[in-house]
Design a protein around this motif. Structure first.
Motif, mmCIF file in Angstrom:
data_model
loop_
_atom_site.group_PDB
_atom_site.id
_atom_site.type_symbol
_atom_site.label_atom_id
_atom_site.label_comp_id
_atom_site.label_asym_id
_atom_site.label_seq_id
_atom_site.Cartn_x
_atom_site.Cartn_y
_atom_site.Cartn_z
ATOM 1 N N ASP A 1 0.806 -1.217 0.000
ATOM 2 C CA ASP A 1 0.000 0.000 0.000
ATOM 3 C C ASP A 1 0.842 1.270 0.000
ATOM 4 O O ASP A 1 0.475 2.270 -0.634
ATOM 5 N N GLU A 2 1.976 1.236 0.696
ATOM 6 C CA GLU A 2 2.788 2.449 0.800
ATOM 7 C C GLU A 2 3.390 2.873 -0.543
ATOM 8 O O GLU A 2 3.856 4.002 -0.698
ATOM 9 N N HIS B 1 -7.609 2.240 -1.916
ATOM 10 C CA HIS B 1 -6.473 2.462 -1.011
ATOM 11 C C HIS B 1 -6.995 2.767 0.385
ATOM 12 O O HIS B 1 -7.790 3.691 0.559
ATOM 13 N N PRO B 2 -6.522 1.958 1.374
ATOM 14 C CA PRO B 2 -5.687 0.764 1.229
ATOM 15 C C PRO B 2 -6.449 -0.350 0.498
ATOM 16 O O PRO B 2 -7.674 -0.407 0.563
ATOM 17 N N LYS B 3 -5.722 -1.214 -0.181
ATOM 18 C CA LYS B 3 -6.367 -2.267 -0.953
ATOM 19 C C LYS B 3 -7.226 -3.137 -0.039
ATOM 20 O O LYS B 3 -6.943 -3.316 1.141
ATOM 21 N N HIS C 1 -8.127 -4.535 -5.585
ATOM 22 C CA HIS C 1 -6.919 -3.705 -5.667
ATOM 23 C C HIS C 1 -7.216 -2.277 -6.124
ATOM 24 O O HIS C 1 -6.301 -1.455 -6.170
ATOM 25 N N GLU D 1 -4.158 6.952 -2.785
ATOM 26 C CA GLU D 1 -5.402 7.174 -3.504
ATOM 27 C C GLU D 1 -5.177 7.736 -4.900
ATOM 28 O O GLU D 1 -5.790 7.289 -5.874
ATOM 29 N N VAL E 1 -3.812 5.128 -7.354
ATOM 30 C CA VAL E 1 -4.863 4.162 -7.698
ATOM 31 C C VAL E 1 -5.812 4.773 -8.730
ATOM 32 O O VAL E 1 -6.137 4.155 -9.753
#
Length: 322
Positions: free
Chosen positions: A99-100, A137-139, A134, A104, A107
């Motif tokens: 995620d890091e 965010h976070p996924k 996926h 957003e 994505v």
């Protein structure tokens, strides 16, 4: 490798005036930072710390897709079937990275670019699009309420959405719209099954995230009264992963409720299409007595997950390599 063809019958009774063709697109997983010329074999963030010694301009099995591969695939789709009746797009656009490494805006940037690619490839075609786990965010952490990512994605897909679908999408990323042909008595129900995913902590304690189950029941009941047949589509499928038989995708309570809805309304469900697996799957739903559904069109769930599949309404056609 030689091409092979797999045919699957989807009976749609009198709801269809004749056979039609549509594309099913899923799990594109674009890796914007793919670089085949990178030093040390570290060509793609999606490959993690593994060296990728045989990477080329079209990608590597150890990486998610480079842009060049996706553009080439889209061109191949257009050359094979330039004017499909519609397109089903079942999500998962971003790469398999922590995620890091996203956020957003990244994505949304990826969703926007892939949306543009599909629009440019099929500019006059109706597209029914669902979000993948996926595509947030976070996924995985999809909420059952309004969110900025839902709002922005609704705007990106506005050309494909009826006005009535926008409010539903904003609060839960689901909607239903009729099939494009006026001679076809059918509709597509687009679900946000990420709300039921067992990796989603946002909805773990809820009974009906975003009210989607209640809405689905009402939509299927209305379709039955209108003598419509329904395609259901989403990203994460119900049931278990066939490569790991003890691995469910939905939390158990959500899975049980979904199955009850399918059993109750199976006569209006022509077929269901999902992604997520990265394998091709065909499944049958069973009644509570352990027997197959009494209606031949209905327990079929299809999870085509090799990026691009062309299908017939009445017949699904799959080309792949062995």
């Amino acid at each position: 490798m030689r091409p092979v063809m797999l045919l699957l019958l989807f009976p749609l009774a009198a709801a269809l005036s004749g056979p039609g063709r549509f594309w099913h697109v899923t799990d594109l997983h674009w890796d914007p930072e793919y670089d085949a010329a990178a030093s040390g074999g570290q060509v793609c963030p999606s490959g993690g710390s593994r060296a990728v010694p045989a990477a080329g301009p079209w990608g590597s099995y150890l990486c998610d897709a480079p842009w060049r591969l996706l553009v080439s695939a889209a061109r191949a789709m257009k050359s094979r079937l330039q004017r499909p009746d519609f397109v089903l797009w079942t999500g998962d656009d971003t790469p398999h990275v922590p995620d890091e490494k996203l956020g957003e805006e990244k994505v949304l940037h990826i969703i926007e670019n892939l949306t543009s690619l599909i629009k440019e490839t099929f500019p006059d075609t109706k597209v029914y699009a669902a979000m993948g786990n996926h595509d947030f965010h976070p996924k995985n952490q999809f909420p059952g309420k309004e969110h900025r990512i839902y709002n922005r994605t609704a705007e990106l897909w506005r050309a494909w959405l009826d006005d009535a679908s926008i409010p539903l999408f904003r609060v839960g990323a689901f909607y239903s719209e009729k099939l494009p042909s006026p001679s076809t008595r059918g509709r597509v129900v687009v679900l946000n099954t990420n709300l039921y995913y067992d990796q989603n902590d946002e909805t773990a304690g809820e009974e009906d995230p975003a009210g989607q189950f209640q809405w689905l029941e009402e939509t299927l009941s209305n379709a039955a009264r209108a003598d419509e047949m329904v395609y259901i589509m989403g990203h994460v499928p119900p049931g278990f992963f066939e490569k790991k038989r003890g691995k469910p995708w939905f939390r158990s309570g959500f899975n049980e409720r979904y199955l009850r809805i399918v059993q109750k309304h199976h006569r209006v469900i022509a077929a269901q299409f999902f992604g997520h697996h990265h394998t091709d799957s065909f499944r049958m739903f069973y009644s509570d007595t352990g027997t197959g559904s009494g209606h031949p069109s209905l327990g079929v769930l299809v999870s085509f997950d090799a990026c691009f599949t062309t299908q017939l309404m009445g017949i699904a056609e799959r080309l792949s390599g062995d």
